[in-house]
Write a protein that holds these residues in place. Structure first.
Motif, mmCIF file in Angstrom:
data_model
loop_
_atom_site.group_PDB
_atom_site.id
_atom_site.type_symbol
_atom_site.label_atom_id
_atom_site.label_comp_id
_atom_site.label_asym_id
_atom_site.label_seq_id
_atom_site.Cartn_x
_atom_site.Cartn_y
_atom_site.Cartn_z
ATOM 1 N N ILE A 33 0.838 -1.200 0.000
ATOM 2 C CA ILE A 33 0.000 0.000 0.000
ATOM 3 C C ILE A 33 0.875 1.254 0.000
ATOM 4 O O ILE A 33 0.640 2.202 -0.758
ATOM 5 C CB ILE A 33 -0.942 -0.001 1.223
ATOM 6 C CG1 ILE A 33 -1.972 -1.136 1.086
ATOM 7 C CG2 ILE A 33 -1.644 1.337 1.362
ATOM 8 C CD1 ILE A 33 -2.894 -1.265 2.276
ATOM 9 N N PHE A 34 1.902 1.261 0.845
ATOM 10 C CA PHE A 34 2.765 2.437 0.919
ATOM 11 C C PHE A 34 3.579 2.612 -0.358
ATOM 12 O O PHE A 34 3.835 3.739 -0.782
ATOM 13 C CB PHE A 34 3.691 2.333 2.134
ATOM 14 C CG PHE A 34 3.028 2.766 3.412
ATOM 15 C CD1 PHE A 34 3.050 4.096 3.797
ATOM 16 C CD2 PHE A 34 2.365 1.860 4.203
ATOM 17 C CE1 PHE A 34 2.426 4.512 4.966
ATOM 18 C CE2 PHE A 34 1.739 2.260 5.378
ATOM 19 C CZ PHE A 34 1.766 3.585 5.762
ATOM 20 N N GLN A 35 3.971 1.510 -0.988
ATOM 21 C CA GLN A 35 4.704 1.642 -2.249
ATOM 22 C C GLN A 35 3.797 2.217 -3.338
ATOM 23 O O GLN A 35 4.219 3.076 -4.123
ATOM 24 C CB GLN A 35 5.264 0.291 -2.688
ATOM 25 C CG GLN A 35 6.028 0.361 -4.011
ATOM 26 C CD GLN A 35 6.751 -0.922 -4.345
ATOM 27 O OE1 GLN A 35 7.479 -1.473 -3.535
ATOM 28 N NE2 GLN A 35 6.538 -1.423 -5.565
ATOM 29 N N ILE A 36 2.560 1.739 -3.379
ATOM 30 C CA ILE A 36 1.601 2.257 -4.363
ATOM 31 C C ILE A 36 1.368 3.753 -4.146
ATOM 32 O O ILE A 36 1.404 4.557 -5.083
ATOM 33 C CB ILE A 36 0.267 1.478 -4.273
ATOM 34 C CG1 ILE A 36 0.445 0.052 -4.788
ATOM 35 C CG2 ILE A 36 -0.833 2.199 -5.053
ATOM 36 C CD1 ILE A 36 -0.747 -0.847 -4.516
ATOM 37 N N LEU A 37 1.139 4.141 -2.890
ATOM 38 C CA LEU A 37 0.880 5.554 -2.591
ATOM 39 C C LEU A 37 2.101 6.420 -2.892
ATOM 40 O O LEU A 37 1.963 7.538 -3.412
ATOM 41 C CB LEU A 37 0.473 5.709 -1.128
ATOM 42 C CG LEU A 37 -0.872 5.093 -0.733
ATOM 43 C CD1 LEU A 37 -1.105 5.249 0.763
ATOM 44 C CD2 LEU A 37 -2.014 5.707 -1.525
ATOM 45 N N ASP A 51 -3.061 7.624 -11.682
ATOM 46 C CA ASP A 51 -3.030 6.766 -10.499
ATOM 47 C C ASP A 51 -3.200 5.306 -10.883
ATOM 48 O O ASP A 51 -2.586 4.411 -10.282
ATOM 49 C CB ASP A 51 -4.141 7.174 -9.529
ATOM 50 C CG ASP A 51 -3.869 8.511 -8.867
ATOM 51 O OD1 ASP A 51 -2.731 9.004 -8.952
ATOM 52 O OD2 ASP A 51 -4.815 9.068 -8.277
ATOM 53 N N GLU A 52 -4.034 5.054 -11.868
ATOM 54 C CA GLU A 52 -4.271 3.677 -12.326
ATOM 55 C C GLU A 52 -2.972 3.026 -12.780
ATOM 56 O O GLU A 52 -2.732 1.842 -12.515
ATOM 57 C CB GLU A 52 -5.290 3.706 -13.475
ATOM 58 C CG GLU A 52 -5.617 2.341 -14.055
ATOM 59 C CD GLU A 52 -6.560 2.449 -15.237
ATOM 60 O OE1 GLU A 52 -6.103 2.286 -16.384
ATOM 61 O OE2 GLU A 52 -7.753 2.726 -14.995
ATOM 62 N N GLY A 116 -3.147 -5.727 -3.005
ATOM 63 C CA GLY A 116 -2.592 -4.441 -3.395
ATOM 64 C C GLY A 116 -3.448 -3.750 -4.445
ATOM 65 O O GLY A 116 -3.650 -2.529 -4.412
ATOM 66 N N PHE A 117 -3.965 -4.543 -5.370
ATOM 67 C CA PHE A 117 -4.805 -4.004 -6.444
ATOM 68 C C PHE A 117 -6.082 -3.401 -5.866
ATOM 69 O O PHE A 117 -6.455 -2.251 -6.183
ATOM 70 C CB PHE A 117 -5.154 -5.138 -7.409
ATOM 71 C CG PHE A 117 -5.426 -4.670 -8.802
ATOM 72 C CD1 PHE A 117 -6.596 -4.013 -9.116
ATOM 73 C CD2 PHE A 117 -4.514 -4.898 -9.818
ATOM 74 C CE1 PHE A 117 -6.861 -3.589 -10.404
ATOM 75 C CE2 PHE A 117 -4.757 -4.475 -11.117
ATOM 76 C CZ PHE A 117 -5.929 -3.818 -11.405
ATOM 77 N N VAL A 118 -6.755 -4.158 -4.994
ATOM 78 C CA VAL A 118 -8.021 -3.695 -4.424
ATOM 79 C C VAL A 118 -7.797 -2.509 -3.490
ATOM 80 O O VAL A 118 -8.496 -1.486 -3.582
ATOM 81 C CB VAL A 118 -8.722 -4.850 -3.675
ATOM 82 C CG1 VAL A 118 -9.949 -4.331 -2.916
ATOM 83 C CG2 VAL A 118 -9.133 -5.949 -4.648
ATOM 84 N N ALA A 119 -6.818 -2.634 -2.585
ATOM 85 C CA ALA A 119 -6.570 -1.564 -1.621
ATOM 86 C C ALA A 119 -6.137 -0.276 -2.326
ATOM 87 O O ALA A 119 -6.611 0.823 -1.999
ATOM 88 C CB ALA A 119 -5.508 -2.008 -0.621
ATOM 89 N N SER A 121 -6.761 0.644 -5.409
ATOM 90 C CA SER A 121 -7.888 1.197 -6.169
ATOM 91 C C SER A 121 -8.860 1.937 -5.265
ATOM 92 O O SER A 121 -9.383 3.007 -5.625
ATOM 93 C CB SER A 121 -8.616 0.068 -6.907
ATOM 94 O OG SER A 121 -7.763 -0.560 -7.843
ATOM 95 N N LEU A 122 -9.116 1.393 -4.081
ATOM 96 C CA LEU A 122 -10.047 2.042 -3.158
ATOM 97 C C LEU A 122 -9.461 3.338 -2.602
ATOM 98 O O LEU A 122 -10.160 4.354 -2.507
ATOM 99 C CB LEU A 122 -10.386 1.088 -2.012
ATOM 100 C CG LEU A 122 -11.231 -0.144 -2.386
ATOM 101 C CD1 LEU A 122 -11.399 -1.056 -1.181
ATOM 102 C CD2 LEU A 122 -12.597 0.281 -2.929
ATOM 103 N N LEU A 123 -8.188 3.316 -2.242
ATOM 104 C CA LEU A 123 -7.567 4.494 -1.645
ATOM 105 C C LEU A 123 -7.420 5.638 -2.644
ATOM 106 O O LEU A 123 -7.565 6.817 -2.279
ATOM 107 C CB LEU A 123 -6.193 4.130 -1.069
ATOM 108 C CG LEU A 123 -6.196 3.281 0.195
ATOM 109 C CD1 LEU A 123 -4.775 2.818 0.522
ATOM 110 C CD2 LEU A 123 -6.784 4.052 1.377
#
Length: 258
Positions: A33-37, A51-52, A116-119, A121-123
């Motif tokens: 999650i932190f890497q995605i953000l 973001d996608e 990671g995909f779901v979290a 996308s929601l965030l």
């Protein structure tokens, strides 16, 4: 079949012989999650990609984490506990022994990628078409299988080096840089782009991005097939390397040298 399924499950459970599985929550659930953000907000501030783009790339890249580390640790732990010689002296099929250990790892990697995909996308409020959910699930599983093939090579390396965590971290970082996770392949130097196309993740990430953009499963079947083929090639290399290093370790008496 018993060695393949039961042996693989027992070997995976043995990874937690000295710690609780709950320790994996920060590694497999919080870290992605932190890497995605991180990369999504860097992309926003630099006005680079959507973001996608970052959610898909980084979520799929995290499928490789358990695939690389678990496959290496399974063999490394056998070596550290001095049971690798006993394992390899058994009459069981080498394919059943090593490929059976990959099944729980594939499931682990796919679950991490899906979370990671779901979290992400929601965030970040990324909208994925409902029609793309099932094809994306297939891409995540195929990508996890492909990364596990590379993990088998990493596990073979663990038969000769003192600490396989070093090679696991190097490979994890390499996949982050050259597989189009955060930088489009077209932006990389030509030789690096060509190298990235020989590694797992690259074609899986591309297929996932096209599906999220509205493409159908038939439009990306070539990419999915290529991803599966790359994973199979790395898996074959890993099995051959395991056999070569097993013979070499017996000859040099280094099978259980730590």
């Amino acid at each position: 079949m018993r060695v393949f399924f039961v042996g693989g499950l027992l070997s995976y459970r043995a990874l937690f012989n000295w710690l609780t599985p709950w320790i994996l929550i920060p590694t497999f659930l919080v870290a992605p999650i932190f890497q995605i953000l991180l990369f999504a907000y860097i992309g926003r501030s630099a006005h680079l990609q959507s973001d996608e783009f970052y959610v898909i790339g980084n979520a799929l890249q995290y499928t490789s984490l358990p695939c690389l580390f678990a496959m290496a640790n399974m063999l490394g732990d056998e070596r550290w506990s001095q049971t690798l010689g006993i394992l390899l002296s058994s009459p069981a099929s080498r394919l059943a022994l090593f490929l059976g250990r990959s099944l729980p790892v594939v499931l682990n990697g796919a679950l991490v990628g899906a979370f990671g995909f779901v979290a992400g996308s929601l965030l970040l409020h990324v909208h994925i078409p409902l029609s793309a959910v099932a094809p994306l699930a297939l891409v995540i599983v195929v990508t996890a299988v492909s990364c596990t093939g590379l993990g088998l090579v990493n596990g073979a390396i663990g038969m000769r080096v003192r600490e396989s965590a070093v090679s696991s971290n190097i490979l994890f970082g390499l996949l982050l840089v050259v597989c189009g996770v955060n930088v489009p392949l077209s932006e990389l130097p030509g030789w690096l782009e060509a190298f990235g196309r020989l590694l797992p993740l690259t074609h899986g990430i591309q297929a996932a991005r096209e599906l999220a953009a509205g493409a159908g499963l038939g439009d990306v079947k070539g990419l999915i097939g290529t991803e599966a083929l790359i994973g199979a090639v790395w898996g074959v290399i890993g099995c051959l390397l395991l056999r070569v290093l097993e013979v070499e370790s017996r000859r040099r008496a280094t099978l259980e040298t730590a």
